[in-house]
Each structure stands twice: as structure tokens, then as C-alpha cells.
Design an enzyme around this catalytic site. Structure first.
Site, PDB file in Angstrom:
ATOM      1  CG  ASP A  13      27.333  72.558  -5.077  1.00 25.53           C
ATOM      2  OD1 ASP A  13      27.012  71.371  -5.223  1.00 25.53           O
ATOM      3  OD2 ASP A  13      26.526  73.503  -5.184  1.00 25.53           O
ATOM      4  N   GLY A  40      24.690  66.838  -6.450  1.00 23.50           N
ATOM      5  CA  GLY A  40      25.283  66.715  -7.788  1.00 23.50           C
ATOM      6  C   GLY A  40      26.777  66.657  -7.579  1.00 23.50           C
ATOM      7  CB  THR A 237      19.190  69.839   2.748  1.00 24.82           C
ATOM      8  OG1 THR A 237      18.473  68.811   2.044  1.00 24.82           O
ATOM      9  CG2 THR A 237      20.283  69.199   3.625  1.00 24.82           C
ATOM     10  CB  SER A 297      26.488  69.669 -10.185  1.00 24.70           C
ATOM     11  OG  SER A 297      27.623  70.331  -9.753  1.00 24.70           O
ATOM     12  N   GLY A 412      42.279  72.031  -9.808  1.00 29.30           N
ATOM     13  CA  GLY A 412      41.536  71.890 -11.056  1.00 29.30           C
ATOM     14  C   GLY A 412      40.564  70.736 -10.913  1.00 29.30           C
TER      15      GLY A 412
HETATM   16  P1  GDP Z   1      30.197  68.338  -4.872  1.00 28.42           P
HETATM   17  O1  GDP Z   1      28.713  68.486  -4.856  1.00 28.42           O
HETATM   18  O2  GDP Z   1      30.807  68.667  -3.545  1.00 28.42           O
HETATM   19  O3  GDP Z   1      30.659  67.013  -5.386  1.00 28.42           O
HETATM   20  O4  GDP Z   1      30.747  69.455  -5.880  1.00 28.42           O
HETATM   21  P2  GDP Z   1      30.151  69.764  -7.336  1.00 28.42           P
HETATM   22  O5  GDP Z   1      30.544  68.701  -8.264  1.00 28.42           O
HETATM   23  O6  GDP Z   1      28.701  70.110  -7.257  1.00 28.42           O
HETATM   24  O7  GDP Z   1      30.864  71.140  -7.650  1.00 28.42           O
HETATM   25  C1  GDP Z   1      32.249  71.260  -7.703  1.00 28.42           C
HETATM   26  C2  GDP Z   1      32.625  71.784  -9.088  1.00 28.42           C
HETATM   27  O8  GDP Z   1      33.952  72.229  -9.072  1.00 28.42           O
HETATM   28  C3  GDP Z   1      32.541  70.714 -10.154  1.00 28.42           C
HETATM   29  O9  GDP Z   1      32.208  71.315 -11.371  1.00 28.42           O
HETATM   30  C4  GDP Z   1      33.972  70.182 -10.195  1.00 28.42           C
HETATM   31  O10 GDP Z   1      34.322  69.617 -11.454  1.00 28.42           O
HETATM   32  C5  GDP Z   1      34.755  71.444  -9.960  1.00 28.42           C
HETATM   33  N1  GDP Z   1      36.025  71.281  -9.257  1.00 28.42           N
HETATM   34  C6  GDP Z   1      36.357  70.391  -8.284  1.00 28.42           C
HETATM   35  N2  GDP Z   1      37.600  70.657  -7.827  1.00 28.42           N
HETATM   36  C7  GDP Z   1      38.050  71.736  -8.504  1.00 28.42           C
HETATM   37  C8  GDP Z   1      39.251  72.504  -8.457  1.00 28.42           C
HETATM   38  O11 GDP Z   1      40.160  72.271  -7.677  1.00 28.42           O
HETATM   39  N3  GDP Z   1      39.351  73.554  -9.322  1.00 28.42           N
HETATM   40  C9  GDP Z   1      38.350  73.875 -10.194  1.00 28.42           C
HETATM   41  N4  GDP Z   1      38.524  74.919 -10.984  1.00 28.42           N
HETATM   42  N5  GDP Z   1      37.215  73.167 -10.261  1.00 28.42           N
HETATM   43  C10 GDP Z   1      37.055  72.129  -9.423  1.00 28.42           C
HETATM   44  P1  IMO Z   2      25.862  68.591  -3.109  1.00 25.90           P
HETATM   45  O1  IMO Z   2      25.848  67.214  -2.502  1.00 25.90           O
HETATM   46  C1  IMO Z   2      24.532  72.723  -2.849  1.00 25.90           C
HETATM   47  C2  IMO Z   2      20.532  73.442  -1.249  1.00 25.90           C
HETATM   48  C3  IMO Z   2      19.458  73.936  -2.198  1.00 25.90           C
HETATM   49  C4  IMO Z   2      18.587  74.727  -1.228  1.00 25.90           C
HETATM   50  C5  IMO Z   2      18.646  73.883   0.042  1.00 25.90           C
HETATM   51  C6  IMO Z   2      17.472  72.914   0.197  1.00 25.90           C
HETATM   52  O2  IMO Z   2      25.977  68.600  -4.573  1.00 25.90           O
HETATM   53  O3  IMO Z   2      26.857  69.457  -2.416  1.00 25.90           O
HETATM   54  P2  IMO Z   2      16.670  70.681  -1.016  1.00 25.90           P
HETATM   55  O4  IMO Z   2      16.655  70.290  -2.449  1.00 25.90           O
HETATM   56  O5  IMO Z   2      17.513  69.816  -0.171  1.00 25.90           O
HETATM   57  O6  IMO Z   2      15.294  70.871  -0.484  1.00 25.90           O
HETATM   58  O7  IMO Z   2      17.331  72.153  -1.006  1.00 25.90           O
HETATM   59  O8  IMO Z   2      19.849  73.148  -0.035  1.00 25.90           O
HETATM   60  N1  IMO Z   2      21.193  72.183  -1.687  1.00 25.90           N
HETATM   61  C7  IMO Z   2      22.440  72.135  -2.148  1.00 25.90           C
HETATM   62  N2  IMO Z   2      23.336  73.122  -2.402  1.00 25.90           N
HETATM   63  N3  IMO Z   2      24.882  71.438  -3.029  1.00 25.90           N
HETATM   64  C8  IMO Z   2      24.020  70.444  -2.760  1.00 25.90           C
HETATM   65  O9  IMO Z   2      24.386  69.139  -2.800  1.00 25.90           O
HETATM   66  C9  IMO Z   2      22.716  70.770  -2.334  1.00 25.90           C
HETATM   67  N4  IMO Z   2      21.612  70.045  -2.021  1.00 25.90           N
HETATM   68  C10 IMO Z   2      20.699  70.933  -1.613  1.00 25.90           C
HETATM   69  O10 IMO Z   2      20.013  74.751  -3.198  1.00 25.90           O
HETATM   70  O11 IMO Z   2      19.179  75.955  -0.943  1.00 25.90           O
HETATM   71 MG    MG Z   3      27.230  69.459  -5.936  1.00 25.36          MG
END
Ligand code: GDP
Ligand code: IMO
Ligand code: MG
Length: 423
Positions: A13, A40, A237, A297, A412
Site C-alpha cells: 500500500d 488493491g 504473503t 483498499s 496527494g
Molecule cells: P498500492 O497498493 O501500493 O497501490 O497503494 P494503495 O492504493 O493500496 O494505497 C495507497 C493509498 O494512498 C491510496 O488510497 C492512494 O489514493 C493514496 N495515495 C497515494 N499517494 C498519495 C499521496 O501522496 N498522498 C496521499 N494523501 N494519499 C496518497
Molecule cells: P498491495 O499490492 C498490504 C497482507 C495481508 C496479510 C498478509 C497475507 O495493495 O500493496 P494474503 O492475502 O496475501 O494471504 O495476506 O499480507 N497483504 C497486503 N497488505 N497491501 C497488499 O497489497 C497486501 N496483500 C496482502 O493484509 O497481512
Molecule cells: Mg494496496
């Protein structure tokens, strides 16, 4: 041309989806190499917010091809929903999306097994997203999984029955409630849907692109600290989330790898169970969660929040061979008067260390912090030329510690809230 890799250096994330979308116009192909619907990836532009789970984050760019690689575990049911959610954007998905025949299929019983295994673990549960990731990779490694290419074979239903009957033999010892007829019907429909897409020999496809001089960005999922080998095992994971995973998950040789973009938040988060040395279980952590909107997400679960952890980040940089660092969510620290950075750990035996110890789960490690002054102004709308001094100092401090240039900061969630830094 080289294949660049973008991956998360923390526990997922970090903002991979946003940056892949931002960088996509520079690439001909975006390719996911591991993970599955546990991911996500959020993209924001023109007032639209979209979360992708299995589809690569280049899908909104008309001239970009998107590949789901052999290292991915694909849930056809989630895939169908994801594609249907994209309908309103009028994208040419059938033209621009390619799926490896060697990607592993997640079948409905994998999700049931995920639930059963987590329930069995009780207090020691991983905190899995319950998307069937562990059980499907287990079947892949156990050499009995189903693959995307199997959906084209005459006896797919037979293979499916054989696999699921093994799963049922395990599930009968667990009291889970489910309606198999419904799950099965939904799966069959999703398989028919999947058959309409470009199911390809992706390793040939990608190597041909490389030979033709086209550029590829490999999009990681999860984060390096969730890697099956190098993460905080067993709270990880089930795939290799690190650079090497891009080679095995796409069929590209290591010498083809070019830039490795390591993406991290200006602080740390983790969702699910497992060690998190700099976690803040207090008002400050709550403030971070609120400011960063730190809710999963994929599952909506609140993310655990804490300060930056440099020993962990250095470890990830080492394993991945990171060449450029991208710092996300700097704006979340806008109102923190003091920014703490963990530079070392105090181990259970009192020793001070700047490396990640083998034993993270059963022994408590205490972070040793350095403090920096916060910037205390909103970063919205700033550019490299009018960055607050304290932010420049934070960046300089991190670069000195990490010995890798920070070439981008994000202020952002929107595409436009991105600042490229001169090296
Ligand atoms: P990913 O799994 O690495 O693609 O990250 P996610 O989408 O799960 O989580 C990142 C969250 O932070 C999302 O809700 C993005 O919209 C938000 N986001 C990404 N970059 C920024 C940033 O620079 N500032 C803020 N406030 N939110 C951000
Ligand atoms: P993105 O790509 C954050 C975490 C789960 C759990 C562990 C194992 O959005 O960064 P699983 O479903 O793989 O058996 O879960 O890994 N986890 C993540 N945490 N971002 C993810 O993906 C994750 N995918 C799995 O919360 O702790
Ligand atoms: Mg994510």
C-alpha cells in the site's frame, strides 16, 4: 530495451498504483508479476478514484499494453467484476490486456481453504485478505494447480473437479458455511468470460517486446517486507514480491532488468498481523491513520501506522537492488511538529543494531529514533522550487542514510500531485 521494475519497500500500500499510472505513458507495456486479488492499487485522476486488484495499473492509458504475468494467481470471478467495473470508462480492455496462460487460477475452494486455515490459527492468524492467495500458491508449488491456459482444454471441468475434490477432503474437517452450487455457477460463468480475452504465452510476448526495443515496467504487488522469503515470516504473503520475482513472474532474464524503483511512504503502515517495530498504538498513530486515510483498499481494514523504519528500508533496498527511491504521502505528515525516524533497533539482549534480526516475531525489538523538525505547512500545490526547508532536510537525511537518490515525492493521491526531483 531494459525492463524497469517498480515495487513496494514496506508492507504494501505504498502507492504503487498511483505511480504506475503516472509513469505508464513512458512505457509500452505494464506487467504484473506476482500476487493476485489481495492487491488493491488505487489510481486517482480527473476526480475519479479507481481501485485495481489484478489488472495492471496501466489500463487507463490508451496506448499501453497490460500483461498479467505467469507469477500471478488470478481469480476469474474477481477478474470479471473488475472488468465490468471498467465498462463505464470505455477502455479497449480486450485489445490492451493480455493474460499469461501460465498464471495460476484461484478456484472458489481456495478462498474457503484460506478461511479454514486462518480460523485454525486462532490468535496467530496472518490477517490474510482471504482471497485464496496462500492455498492457490500452495497448489502451484505442489504441482497440482490449475492454470489459465487450462480453461482452453477440453477436459477443464474434469481437472477442476479433481482439484476441488482434494480441497473438499480438507474442508470437511472444518465447519464453514457456503453454498457450493452458487459458488460453482459463478465460477463457471467467470471462466466463460475469461476465455474471451487474450490468453498468451506471455514470456514469448514480453521477450519479443524487449527485442523490438519496446519499454516494459514490471508492477509489483504487496511489499518487500511481505515477501515469502525475506518478509516477517510467517506473517507474509505467498509470493516473491522482490525484484527477482519480476524475473520468475514474467520470464525475463535478470540482465534485462534496468531501473528498480523502490516506493515507500514517508512513514510506515501495515495491515494484518505480524511484527511492526515502529508501530504507534496511540493518538499519534490514530492521527496518521486519519490524515493518510489508512484503510485497506481491498478489505477496508484500518491499517496500522507508525514512523519510518530505516533498518527495514535498507534491507529492502539491498534485496531489491533499488536504483531510485520514490517517497509517497509526504502530505500526511503536514501537521506533525516532529518527525521521527527509526535509525537503529535495540534488541532484546540490549545490543544496538541497524540490521533486521532473524527473530522478529518472538523477541521484542525497540526502535531507536532520531527526530527531525516537521514542515507544518500544507504540501498541496508545492513544487521542487518552493518546498519547505524542513521537507528538503527530511529528504536529504533519508538519502544520506539510504545511499540511493529520491527522485520523486508524492503530495496527494491525484496523478498531478507528483513532484519529480532533480538528481
Ligand atoms: P498500492 O497498493 O501500493 O497501490 O497503494 P494503495 O492504493 O493500496 O494505497 C495507497 C493509498 O494512498 C491510496 O488510497 C492512494 O489514493 C493514496 N495515495 C497515494 N499517494 C498519495 C499521496 O501522496 N498522498 C496521499 N494523501 N494519499 C496518497
Ligand atoms: P498491495 O499490492 C498490504 C497482507 C495481508 C496479510 C498478509 C497475507 O495493495 O500493496 P494474503 O492475502 O496475501 O494471504 O495476506 O499480507 N497483504 C497486503 N497488505 N497491501 C497488499 O497489497 C497486501 N496483500 C496482502 O493484509 O497481512
Ligand atoms: Mg494496496
Amino acid at each position: 530495451m531494459k525492463v524497469d521494475v517498480l515495487l513496494g519497500l514496506q508492507w504494501g500500500d505504498e502507492g504503487k498504483g498511483k505511480i504506475v499510472d503516472v509513469m505508464a505513458p513512458k512505457y509500452d507495456v505494464i506487467a504484473r508479476f506476482q500476487g493476485g486479488p489481495n492487491a488493491g492499487h488505487t489510481l486517482e485522476f480527473d476526480g475519479i478514484k479507481h481501485v485495481l486488484h489484478q489488472i495492471p495499473s496501466g489500463i487507463f492509458r490508451a496506448n499501453t499494453k497490460n500483461v498479467i504475468g505467469n507469477g500471478v494467481v488470478l481469480d476469474p470471478v474477481v477478474f470479471k467484476t473488475e472488468i465490468e467495473k471498467l465498462d463505464k470508462f470505455k477502455l479497449d480492455v480486450k485489445q490492451n490486456l493480455f493474460i499469461s496462460k501460465k498464471a495460476t487460477l484461484i478456484v472458489p475452494t481456495h478462498k474457503l481453504l484460506d478461511q479454514a486455515y486462518e480460523k485454525e490459527k486462532g490468535d496467530n492468524k496472518i490477517g490474510s485478505t482471504l482471497k485464496g492467495i496462500g492455498p492457490s500458491y500452495q497448489d502451484k508449488i505442489g504441482r497440482q494447480g490449475l492454470r489459465v491456459g487450462d480453461v482452453l482444454s477440453q477436459n477443464f471441468e474434469e481437472k477442476f473437479k479433481k482439484l476441488t475434490s482434494q480441497h473438499f477432503a480438507i474442508l470437511k474437517n472444518h465447519d464453514l458455511e457456503y453454498n457450493w452450487d452458487e459458488l460453482h455457477a459463478q465460477f463457471k460463468q467467470a471462466i466463460d468470460f475469461l476465455r474471451q480475452f487474450n490468453l498468451i504465452d506471455s514470456e514469448y510476448f514480453l521477450n519479443k517486446e524487449i527485442k523490438s526495443g519496446r519499454s516494459i515496467l514490471a508492477e509489483g504487488a504487496q511489499g518487500s517486507l511481505l515477501d515469502i522469503d525475506f518478509g516477517s515470516y510467517p506473517f507474509v504473503t505467498s509470493s516473491n514480491t522482490v525484484t527477482a520475482g519480476a524475473c520468475t513472474g514474467l520470464g525475463i532474464a535478470p540482465h534485462h532488468v534496468g531501473e528498480v524503483y523502490g516506493i515507500f511512504k514517508a512513514y510506515s503502515t501495515r495491515v494484518g498481523s505480524g511484527p511492526f517495530p515502529t508501530e504507534l498504538i496511540d493518538e499519534e498513530g490514530e492521527k496518521m491513520r486519519k490524515a493518510g486515510n489508512e484503510f485497506g483498499s481491498t478489505t477496508g481494514r484500518p491499517r496500522r501506522c507508525g514512523w519510518m523504519d530505516l533498518p527495514a528500508l535498507k534491507y529492502s533496498i539491498m534485496i531489491n537492488g533499488v536504483t531510485q527511491l520514490l517517497m509517497m504521502k509526504a502530505d500526511v505528515l503536514d501537521t506533525f511538529p516532529v518527525i521521527k525516524v527509526c535509525t537503529k533497533y535495540k534488541l532484546a539482549n540490549g545490543q544496538i543494531s541497524d540490521t533486521l534480526p532473524y527473530e522478529l516475531v518472538n523477541e521484542k525489538i525497540e526502535p531507536v529514533y532520531e527526530e527531525l523538525k516537521g514542515w507544518n505547512v500544507p504540501l498541496k500545490g508545492i513544487s521542487e522550487d518552493n518546498m519547505p526547508r524542513e521537507l528538503s532536510e527530511y529528504i536529504a537525511f533519508l538519502q544520506k542514510e539510504l545511499q540511493v537518490p529520491i527522485t520523486l515525492i508524492s503530495t496527494g493521491p491525484d496523478r498531478l500531485q507528483t513532484i519529480y526531483l532533480k538528481p
